[in-house]
Motif scaffolding. Structure first.
Motif, PDB file in Angstrom:
ATOM      1  N   MET A  50       0.197  -6.030  -3.296  1.00  0.00           N
ATOM      2  CA  MET A  50      -0.972  -5.263  -3.747  1.00  0.00           C
ATOM      3  C   MET A  50      -1.959  -6.189  -4.450  1.00  0.00           C
ATOM      4  SD  MET A  50      -1.172  -1.754  -6.008  1.00  0.00           S
ATOM      5  CE  MET A  50      -0.616  -0.760  -4.617  1.00  0.00           C
TER       6      MET A  50
ATOM      7  N   LYS B 264       0.812  -1.222   0.000  1.00  0.00           N
ATOM      8  CA  LYS B 264       0.000   0.000   0.000  1.00  0.00           C
ATOM      9  C   LYS B 264       0.842   1.268   0.000  1.00  0.00           C
ATOM     10  CE  LYS B 264      -1.986  -1.644   3.714  1.00  0.00           C
ATOM     11  NZ  LYS B 264      -2.849  -1.770   4.915  1.00  0.00           N
ATOM     12  N   ARG B 265       2.142   1.114   0.229  1.00  0.00           N
ATOM     13  CA  ARG B 265       3.043   2.260   0.291  1.00  0.00           C
ATOM     14  C   ARG B 265       4.328   1.913  -0.456  1.00  0.00           C
ATOM     15  NH1 ARG B 265       0.227   1.698   4.948  1.00  0.00           N
ATOM     16  NH2 ARG B 265      -0.587   3.566   5.967  1.00  0.00           N
TER      17      ARG B 265
ATOM     18  N   LEU C 271      -4.020  -8.016  -1.906  1.00  0.00           N
ATOM     19  CA  LEU C 271      -5.114  -7.227  -1.339  1.00  0.00           C
ATOM     20  C   LEU C 271      -6.335  -7.266  -2.262  1.00  0.00           C
ATOM     21  CD1 LEU C 271      -3.165  -4.096  -0.026  1.00  0.00           C
ATOM     22  CD2 LEU C 271      -4.086  -5.991   1.312  1.00  0.00           C
TER      23      LEU C 271
ATOM     24  N   THR D 160       6.294  -5.621  -3.615  1.00  0.00           N
ATOM     25  CA  THR D 160       5.179  -4.700  -3.381  1.00  0.00           C
ATOM     26  C   THR D 160       4.028  -4.963  -4.351  1.00  0.00           C
ATOM     27  OG1 THR D 160       6.208  -3.018  -4.803  1.00  0.00           O
ATOM     28  CG2 THR D 160       6.656  -2.885  -2.440  1.00  0.00           C
TER      29      THR D 160
ATOM     30  N   ASP E 183      -4.036  -3.042   9.138  1.00  0.00           N
ATOM     31  CA  ASP E 183      -2.707  -2.483   9.011  1.00  0.00           C
ATOM     32  C   ASP E 183      -2.038  -2.497  10.377  1.00  0.00           C
ATOM     33  OD1 ASP E 183      -0.538  -0.637   8.976  1.00  0.00           O
ATOM     34  OD2 ASP E 183      -1.396   0.395   7.251  1.00  0.00           O
TER      35      ASP E 183
ATOM     36  N   ASP F 146      -8.756  -5.263   5.575  1.00  0.00           N
ATOM     37  CA  ASP F 146      -7.310  -5.364   5.703  1.00  0.00           C
ATOM     38  C   ASP F 146      -6.908  -4.634   6.977  1.00  0.00           C
ATOM     39  OD1 ASP F 146      -4.483  -5.810   4.629  1.00  0.00           O
ATOM     40  OD2 ASP F 146      -4.516  -3.631   4.922  1.00  0.00           O
TER      41      ASP F 146
ATOM     42  N   SER G  50      -1.866  -6.888   7.222  1.00  0.00           N
ATOM     43  CA  SER G  50      -0.707  -6.252   6.593  1.00  0.00           C
ATOM     44  C   SER G  50       0.276  -5.751   7.640  1.00  0.00           C
ATOM     45  CB  SER G  50      -1.162  -5.074   5.711  1.00  0.00           C
ATOM     46  OG  SER G  50      -1.838  -5.523   4.569  1.00  0.00           O
TER      47      SER G  50
END
Length: 253
Positions: free
Chosen positions: A155, A141-142, A158, A151, A244, A242, A179
């Motif tokens: 993603m 997400k980042r 997700l 990454t 975090d 999700d 996550s």
């Protein structure tokens, strides 16, 4: 709050540090735990360490291996599936990443989750109950520079989670993702070492720089991630979500 007592949980990547943390927390919460992974000796040692009830050899990226695992565990009422198996992949600029290295990351991190869900969902649907938790990452997400395959795979995970939740939620199966941010352990140590080699900084500097992106300015502990998993499974209304758990990770400028 739902009890896990008497339920059977299957944890992939079970011999790794995070897999063991998940297994230990699930066992402590009353679940029967099956650890799956590729290394028989490591699985046996992990099971003894965390109190797991059973082990099974499986490469989650291999359709035949996953199919064999489903047959092997047909005598188990697996109503909890924790898709934890994953690989970190290369730490390199995208232009220096070989196609085979890219494909390996997606084979385990995305294809493996698809295959495990495909194999173990039918009994859950038939029973009208079940939980799947996919271990994603805040990196999905980042931005995480020089880690494009990792990454991108997280993603994709997700998206898989949210869509699958919509497909099987009406049939009584909850699908969610967890996550973690930077989790203290061997994988992060490896990444800090590779980052240091790539940038010329020290491993300590690489760790400090990474941790500074989090609001709490620290790495997350494995036990914190395991506790979060158990908490998620105790929440009856959680589906397509999700969580975090990143100590407040902030995207770099």
């Amino acid at each position: 709050m739902r009890s896990l007592t008497g339920r059977t949980a299957l944890v992939t990547g079970g011999a790794g540090p995070l897999g063991q943390a998940f297994a230990g927390a699930l066992a402590e919460a009353g679940a029967r735990v099956v650890l799956a992974g590729r290394d028989k000796e490591a699985l046996t040692e992990a099971a003894a360490r965390v109190g797991a009830d059973r082990t099974a050899i499986c490469d989650v990226a291999d359709p035949s291996a996953v199919g064999s695992l489903a047959v092997e565990l047909a005598d188990e009422d697996v109503s909890l599936l924790v898709n934890n198996a994953g690989v970190a992949g290369p730490v390199l600029p995208l232009t220096e990443i070989a196609p085979d290295a890219w494909d390996e990351v997606f084979a385990v991190n995305v294809r493996g989750v698809y295959l495990m869900c495909r194999a173990f969902l039918p009994p859950m649907i038939a029973a009208g109950r079940g939980d799947i938790v996919n271990i994603a990452s805040v990196s999905g997400k980042r931005p995480l520079l020089n880690r494009t395959p990792y990454t991108a795979s997280k993603m994709a995970l997700l998206g898989l989670t949210r869509t699958l939740a919509g497909e099987v939620g009406p049939q009584g199966v909850a699908v969610n993702s967890l996550s973690p941010g930077p989790v203290r352990g061997p994988r992060m140590s490896r990444n800090f070492r590779l980052t240091a080699e790539l940038t010329g900084c020290s491993e300590e500097e690489a760790e400090r720089d990474f941790a500074s992106r989090a609001a709490l300015g620290r790495l997350v502990e494995e036990t914190e991630v395991a506790d979060a998993l158990v908490a998620m499974l105790a929440m009856p209304g959680l589906c397509g979500a999700d969580i975090d758990l990143s100590a407040g990770m902030i995207a770099p400028a």
